[in-house]
Design a protein around this motif. Structure first.
Motif, PDB file in Angstrom:
ATOM      1  N   GLN A 142       0.752  -1.428  -0.027  1.00 16.96           N
ATOM      2  CA  GLN A 142      -0.026   0.033   0.072  1.00 16.96           C
ATOM      3  C   GLN A 142       0.960   1.183   0.052  1.00 16.96           C
ATOM      4  N   ALA A 143       1.922   1.132   0.638  1.00 24.14           N
ATOM      5  CA  ALA A 143       2.840   2.383   0.910  1.00 24.14           C
ATOM      6  C   ALA A 143       3.426   2.778  -0.716  1.00 24.14           C
ATOM      7  N   ALA A 144       3.891   1.493  -1.433  1.00 25.61           N
ATOM      8  CA  ALA A 144       4.358   1.618  -2.579  1.00 25.61           C
ATOM      9  C   ALA A 144       3.278   2.277  -3.579  1.00 25.61           C
ATOM     10  N   ALA A 145       2.205   1.770  -3.346  1.00 26.46           N
ATOM     11  CA  ALA A 145       1.067   2.207  -4.189  1.00 26.46           C
ATOM     12  C   ALA A 145       0.859   3.722  -4.091  1.00 26.46           C
ATOM     13  N   ALA A 146       0.859   4.192  -2.826  1.00 24.49           N
ATOM     14  CA  ALA A 146       0.272   5.631  -2.462  1.00 24.49           C
ATOM     15  C   ALA A 146       1.887   6.582  -3.100  1.00 24.49           C
ATOM     16  N   GLU A 147       2.843   6.162  -3.113  1.00 22.00           N
ATOM     17  CA  GLU A 147       3.992   6.859  -3.453  1.00 22.00           C
ATOM     18  C   GLU A 147       3.690   6.860  -5.164  1.00 22.00           C
ATOM     19  N   LEU A 148       3.389   5.675  -5.609  1.00 20.78           N
ATOM     20  CA  LEU A 148       3.273   5.654  -6.939  1.00 20.78           C
ATOM     21  C   LEU A 148       2.255   6.541  -7.680  1.00 20.78           C
ATOM     22  N   GLN A 149       1.346   6.992  -6.864  1.00 22.98           N
ATOM     23  CA  GLN A 149       0.186   8.043  -7.200  1.00 22.98           C
ATOM     24  C   GLN A 149       0.862   9.180  -7.120  1.00 22.98           C
ATOM     25  N   ARG A 150       1.336   9.444  -6.073  1.00 25.90           N
ATOM     26  CA  ARG A 150       1.957  10.789  -5.775  1.00 25.90           C
ATOM     27  C   ARG A 150       3.037  11.335  -6.943  1.00 25.90           C
ATOM     28  N   LYS A 151       3.717  10.302  -7.451  1.00 27.33           N
ATOM     29  CA  LYS A 151       4.649  10.631  -8.376  1.00 27.33           C
ATOM     30  C   LYS A 151       3.937  10.841  -9.846  1.00 27.33           C
ATOM     31  N   GLN A 152       2.742  10.189  -9.974  1.00 21.07           N
ATOM     32  CA  GLN A 152       1.993  10.373 -11.216  1.00 21.07           C
ATOM     33  C   GLN A 152       1.454  11.605 -10.979  1.00 21.07           C
ATOM     34  N   ALA A 153       0.963  11.962 -10.176  1.00 21.37           N
ATOM     35  CA  ALA A 153       0.192  13.416  -9.885  1.00 21.37           C
ATOM     36  C   ALA A 153       1.343  14.350 -10.197  1.00 21.37           C
ATOM     37  N   LEU A 154       2.280  14.033  -9.750  1.00 21.39           N
ATOM     38  CA  LEU A 154       3.349  15.459 -10.006  1.00 21.39           C
ATOM     39  C   LEU A 154       3.889  15.453 -11.236  1.00 21.39           C
ATOM     40  N   LEU A 155       3.776  14.293 -12.026  1.00 20.20           N
ATOM     41  CA  LEU A 155       4.060  14.320 -13.543  1.00 20.20           C
ATOM     42  C   LEU A 155       2.994  14.802 -14.048  1.00 20.20           C
ATOM     43  N   ALA A 156       1.907  14.966 -13.690  1.00 17.89           N
ATOM     44  CA  ALA A 156       0.759  15.502 -14.548  1.00 17.89           C
ATOM     45  C   ALA A 156       0.707  17.138 -14.191  1.00 17.89           C
ATOM     46  N   LEU A 157       1.047  17.688 -12.898  1.00 17.47           N
ATOM     47  CA  LEU A 157       1.258  18.827 -12.659  1.00 17.47           C
ATOM     48  C   LEU A 157       2.500  19.557 -13.314  1.00 17.47           C
ATOM     49  N   HIS A 158       3.382  18.700 -13.839  1.00 12.66           N
ATOM     50  CA  HIS A 158       4.559  19.339 -14.331  1.00 12.66           C
ATOM     51  C   HIS A 158       3.941  19.315 -15.855  1.00 12.66           C
ATOM     52  N   ALA A 159       3.220  18.581 -16.376  1.00 14.25           N
ATOM     53  CA  ALA A 159       2.592  18.559 -17.741  1.00 14.25           C
ATOM     54  C   ALA A 159       1.791  19.918 -17.858  1.00 14.25           C
ATOM     55  N   ALA A 160       0.955  20.320 -16.929  1.00 12.05           N
ATOM     56  CA  ALA A 160       0.101  21.207 -16.790  1.00 12.05           C
ATOM     57  C   ALA A 160       0.763  22.404 -16.935  1.00 12.05           C
ATOM     58  N   LEU A 161       1.950  22.426 -16.446  1.00  8.51           N
ATOM     59  CA  LEU A 161       2.569  23.755 -16.070  1.00  8.51           C
ATOM     60  C   LEU A 161       3.239  23.985 -17.472  1.00  8.51           C
ATOM     61  N   GLN A 162       3.562  23.152 -18.204  1.00 11.40           N
ATOM     62  CA  GLN A 162       4.101  23.235 -19.604  1.00 11.40           C
ATOM     63  C   GLN A 162       2.970  23.881 -20.575  1.00 11.40           C
ATOM     64  N   GLN A 163       1.773  23.490 -20.252  1.00  9.32           N
ATOM     65  CA  GLN A 163       0.726  23.716 -21.225  1.00  9.32           C
ATOM     66  C   GLN A 163       0.352  25.238 -20.755  1.00  9.32           C
ATOM     67  N   SER A 164       0.730  25.676 -19.522  1.00 12.93           N
ATOM     68  CA  SER A 164      -0.062  26.944 -18.943  1.00 12.93           C
ATOM     69  C   SER A 164       0.987  28.181 -19.425  1.00 12.93           C
ATOM     70  N   ARG A 165       1.916  27.805 -20.116  1.00 14.41           N
ATOM     71  CA  ARG A 165       2.794  28.974 -20.592  1.00 14.41           C
ATOM     72  C   ARG A 165       2.053  29.784 -21.379  1.00 14.41           C
ATOM     73  N   GLY A 166       2.213  31.367 -21.062  1.00 16.51           N
ATOM     74  CA  GLY A 166       1.821  32.358 -21.807  1.00 16.51           C
ATOM     75  C   GLY A 166       0.378  32.742 -21.534  1.00 16.51           C
ATOM     76  N   THR A 167      -0.428  31.805 -20.469  1.00 12.28           N
ATOM     77  CA  THR A 167      -1.661  32.131 -20.186  1.00 12.28           C
ATOM     78  C   THR A 167      -1.741  32.726 -18.678  1.00 12.28           C
ATOM     79  N   PRO A 168      -2.835  33.310 -18.285  1.00 13.92           N
ATOM     80  CA  PRO A 168      -2.742  34.165 -17.023  1.00 13.92           C
ATOM     81  C   PRO A 168      -2.746  32.879 -15.992  1.00 13.92           C
ATOM     82  N   THR A 169      -3.060  31.533 -16.297  1.00 14.77           N
ATOM     83  CA  THR A 169      -2.992  30.854 -15.064  1.00 14.77           C
ATOM     84  C   THR A 169      -1.398  30.016 -14.838  1.00 14.77           C
ATOM     85  N   HIS A 170      -0.437  30.694 -15.648  1.00 10.71           N
ATOM     86  CA  HIS A 170       0.750  30.129 -15.317  1.00 10.71           C
ATOM     87  C   HIS A 170       1.362  30.233 -14.035  1.00 10.71           C
TER      88      HIS A 170
END
Length: 858
Positions: free
Chosen positions: A684-712
């Motif tokens: 369960q611990a490994a699964a929870a950390e896997l989810q955290r890292k996947q969520a972080l990858l998603a936030l990094h991708a969202a940052l790339q997409q927000s460049r040049g927008t007011p939500t950056h």
């Protein structure tokens, strides 16, 4: 120093001694002490019949404190007696030596060239010369002790020294009359002697003291003057001093030698001859009756009696006339056939001797002859052995004089195998061994080679197998080496560090305090052989005193802090240690290691909190970077791991491998490693950390997409807030340029959060906070719920504001820090107050109230 011949009491000597110079009648002895250990102090010329050695005596009182501390107040005396010079130790604390051997209870006769030492710090070469005195000396003064109360008879002292003793006839005759008060006198109470022609009195450490004009004498000798009031031990022996100066000698007078003190007849004859009187003047304690008053004339004593605890009886003199008869018989002339008769006489004596041994039986004479020959052979062997011993001793002295100390030490060790009880050989072995080993020890300590210094001390101890005197000296070097190593590891002025230095410091100090005098005596003895040892020895003792001073304050504080830490960890109340350690840091600013303990405490509390929350991903991340050094925290985590409440070392190791991949930006491999861990008790611990890292990858991708927008800026803040400072370093570097670009907007968001936290805090305080009445309510009321919400949101918002400001690389303002500290302090106080109510309120109710405050119940 003028001395006159007189018979000597018996004096025991130790070992063979070189005959000392002895002054004949009318001769003076000049005694000079040439310094060996400290040449800068200059030589000492002994100008009186008694020379006092002590830390308050001149010239010693002017020496440095490190010397004075090794000398006793009444350390030793050098005195002249019977045309010879003697050295007596007065039971000094650190001892007196003659040619490196201790002077015990009996005075030792000094010879020219002898080496004497005091306290292990001062050593001198004795120079004694005798020269003819041409100056006519006046007779000494006469001292009369007249009883102050008139109860006793006067005592006349015309010859010195005079020992005040309960055994002296002048005092012993009063034993029956005064009863127990007689015992106020000691066996060696005080003595009166001449110093510079003036009578002086010195108390001999008597039990009840000696008093002069009402003042008790200390360790100094004090001059006596006419009219003084002198008391011994109590009220029974109080005397008025009468002093009669002697007249100058007649220039035409014939110089005579005073008769011996013990020869009463000679004294009487001399007195009669000098006075021209028919009435003899008795020597000793013989009374003289004068106008109805009995005056006792005191006999002179011997310094050998005064300074000797055990005095042997002097040998009885031969009968008068025996020596002249014997000399006449030996000197009888026999001119004819002298050589032949001497040989015949020797042969006759040998034959007669063997005949007597054979009992008159001529048949046994030959057998006896063989026995006599065997005896002669044994005597020859002994003589050869003695000759070898003398040659060996001379060779050792030559090696030492040439500076070949290592060879001298080895030769001395070999010589002691054949003669293990030789005091002289042991003294030479001690000197050679110290001079051979100590320079190596000093060099290795100076080079911080403490293993080499320990080896040098062990080398000295090896010589101690046959010279036991070296063993304690080797032990001192080992101890001093450990002190130097401790000081070098800490630094000269470094603070004492908790959980690091206290045990070593306590061990060093405890060993020193166990017998400080023995340590000082041994170290001073080492310095007397090798003067180069004085400087490092003095510096080490200076640092030791500072260490002792620091230890007095900080070791006690460390014990108290450590006890508190262990107790709170055992109670699982580690959070309560935070204010304790903060107060300790403020109270003891020079106590080292507290900052690290506080960091370990924060990490330990975080690990315990994550273990209770069952959020294994964060727990695994914390354990993978666990570097807790504080023993109670580390041992507690080991116990939890052994009980299965924390992941095993294998699981943590595998997780750490995926973390290193993640830090390097190899995100796909890291995610695969976490997926492989999803089996076993910590899946369960490994699964929870896997989810955290996947969520972080998603936030990094969202940052790339927000460049040049007011939500950056908001996307950047969301990503940066989700980053773990240790594990997510790859994404921190990847977004660093965005932070610099959006810094102004990020700081504006942070200030908005801090303003919001301040508003919530002011509202919480305006409504009265959470007082005791709210806390003790048996249910969760709407007012408690609202106040708990305000406090919890204010704390979370303030923390988030500081985190966002930190994202832009800016430090907190003084106002923001003050607000955050106030809110945090109130939250801790409310939590602690609720926990104290666990024995009053229902446990579930306490848990619910804590959760409303944003706290977890234990």
């Amino acid at each position: 120093m003028h001395v006159a011949n007189r018979p000597l009491p018996g004096l025991a000597t130790i070992g063979p001694r070189t005959e000392a110079p002895q002054a004949a009648a009318g001769h003076d002895l000049e005694v000079v002490l040439e310094p060996l250990s400290r040449p800068e102090l200059g030589e000492i010329r002994v100008g009186d019949s008694v020379f006092a050695v002590g830390r308050n005596e001149q010239p010693f009182a002017s020496y440095d404190p490190e010397i004075l501390v090794m000398l006793s107040r009444r350390h030793a005396r050098i005195f002249c007696e019977g045309g010879a010079v003697y050295l007596a130790d007065l039971e000094s604390r650190n001892g007196t030596t003659l040619n490196r051997a201790a002077v015990q209870n009996k005075p030792m006769r000094l010879a020219d060239g002898d080496e004497i030492g005091f306290g292990g710090v001062l050593s001198y070469r004795v120079r004694i010369t005798s020269h003819v005195s041409t100056v006519l000396r006046a007779a000494g003064p006469t001292l009369t002790l007249t009883p102050a109360a008139g109860g006793n008879d006067p005592i006349v002292i015309a010859r010195f020294p005079f020992l005040v003793s309960k055994n002296d006839p002048n005092f012993a005759r009063h034993r029956a009359g005064i009863g127990k008060q007689f015992d106020f006198l000691s066996r060696r109470h005080a003595h009166i002697f001449l110093k510079g022609g003036q009578p002086h009195i010195e108390d001999l450490a008597s039990t009840n003291g000696t008093f002069l004009d009402g003042e008790r004498l200390q360790e100094h000798a004090v001059p006596l003057h006419d009219g003084m009031l002198l008391a011994f031990g109590g009220e029974q022996f109080v005397y008025r001093v009468g002093l009669q100066k002697a007249s100058a000698p007649d220039a035409g007078a014939t110089r005579t030698i005073a008769p011996a003190a013990g020869d009463a007849a000679a004294a009487a004859l001399a007195s009669e001859a000098a006075a021209g009187s028919d009435a003899p003047a008795a020597a000793g304690a013989a009374p003289q009756v004068n106008a109805g008053k009995t005056t006792f004339v005191a006999a002179p004593d011997s310094f050998l009696d005064i300074f000797c605890a055990e005095t042997e009886m002097p040998p009885q003199p031969e009968a008068a006339g025996a020596a002249p008869v014997a000399e006449a018989a030996v000197a009888e002339p026999q001119p004819a056939k002298k050589k032949k008769r001497e040989r015949g006489r020797a042969a006759s004596m040998a034959a007669e001797f063997m005949s007597v041994l054979a009992g008159g039986d001529s048949g046994r004479v030959r057998g006896v002859a063989w026995k006599v020959a065997a005896m002669i052979a044994a005597i020859v062997v002994v003589a050869l052995g003695l000759s070898w011993w003398v040659q060996s001793e001379r060779e050792l002295k030559r090696l030492i004089e040439r500076g070949e100390f290592a060879q001298a030490a080895a030769r001395a060790d070999e010589a002691l195998q054949a003669d293990p009880n030789s005091v002289e050989l042991k003294a030479l072995a001690t000197e050679a061994s110290l001079k051979a080993v100590l320079p190596k020890w000093l060099a290795r300590v100076a080079a911080r080679d403490f293993a080499g210094a320990s080896a040098a001390a062990a080398e000295l101890a090896a010589f101690g197998k046959r010279t036991p005197e070296l063993l304690p000296l080797a032990g001192e070097l080992e101890w001093l080496g450990s002190l130097e190593q401790l000081l070098a590891s800490r630094g000269a002025d470094a603070p004492i560090r908790i959980y690091a230095d206290e045990d070593a410091i306590a061990a060093v100090i405890e060993r020193w305090n166990r017998d400080t005098r023995d340590h000082q005596r041994s170290l001073a003895r080492i310095a007397s052989y090798v003067p180069e040892f004085n400087t490092p020895y003095a510096e080490a003792l200076t640092r030791l005193r500072k260490l002792q001073s620091d230890a007095t304050v900080y070791l006690t504080a460390i014990d108290r802090i450590k006890s508190t830490i262990s107790a709170e960890v055992a109670r699982d109340r580690a959070e309560d240690l935070q204010p304790v350690l903060k107060e300790a840091a403020e109270r003891y600013p020079d106590l080292g290691g507290l900052d690290q303990v506080r960091k370990d405490l924060d990490r330990y509390i975080e690990i315990r909190r994550e273990a209770r929350s069952r959020q294994p991903g964060r727990l695994l991340a914390l354990l993978s970077k666990e570097r807790i050094g504080t023993p109670p925290f580390r041992e507690s985590l080991q116990a939890l791991r052994a009980a299965g409440q924390l992941p095993s070392a294998e699981v943590v190791h595998r997780y750490d491998a995926t973390t290193r991949l993640w830090r390097d930006g190899r995100t796909a491999e890291a995610l695969a490693g976490l997926q492989a861990l999803q089996t076993g008790p910590w899946a369960q611990a490994a699964a929870a950390e896997l989810q955290r890292k996947q969520a972080l990858l998603a936030l990094h991708a969202a940052l790339q997409q927000s460049r040049g927008t007011p939500t950056h800026a908001d996307a950047l803040i969301a990503l940066r807030e989700a980053l773990d400072a240790d594990e997510d370093v790859f994404f921190a570097r990847a977004s660093a340029a965005d932070v610099e670009q959006q810094k102004a907007l990020v700081l504006a968001r942070a200030q908005g959060l801090i303003n919001r936290a301040q508003s919530l805090w002011q509202e919480y305080r305006a409504q009265g906070g959470i007082d005791a009445a709210l806390r003790i309510e048996t249910s969760v009321t709407a007012r408690f719920r609202n106040q708990a919400r305000l406090l919890s949101e204010a704390r979370q918002t303030a923390q988030r504001g500081e985190q966002v400001r930190a994202l832009a690389g800016a430090t907190a303002t003084a106002t923001a820090s003050a607000i955050g500290d106030e809110i945090q302090a109130e939250a801790r106080a409310q939590r602690s107050a609720l926990l104290d109510l666990r024995n009053v309120l229902d446990a579930q109710l306490v848990k619910e109230k804590l959760s409303l405050l944003g706290e977890r119940a234990e």
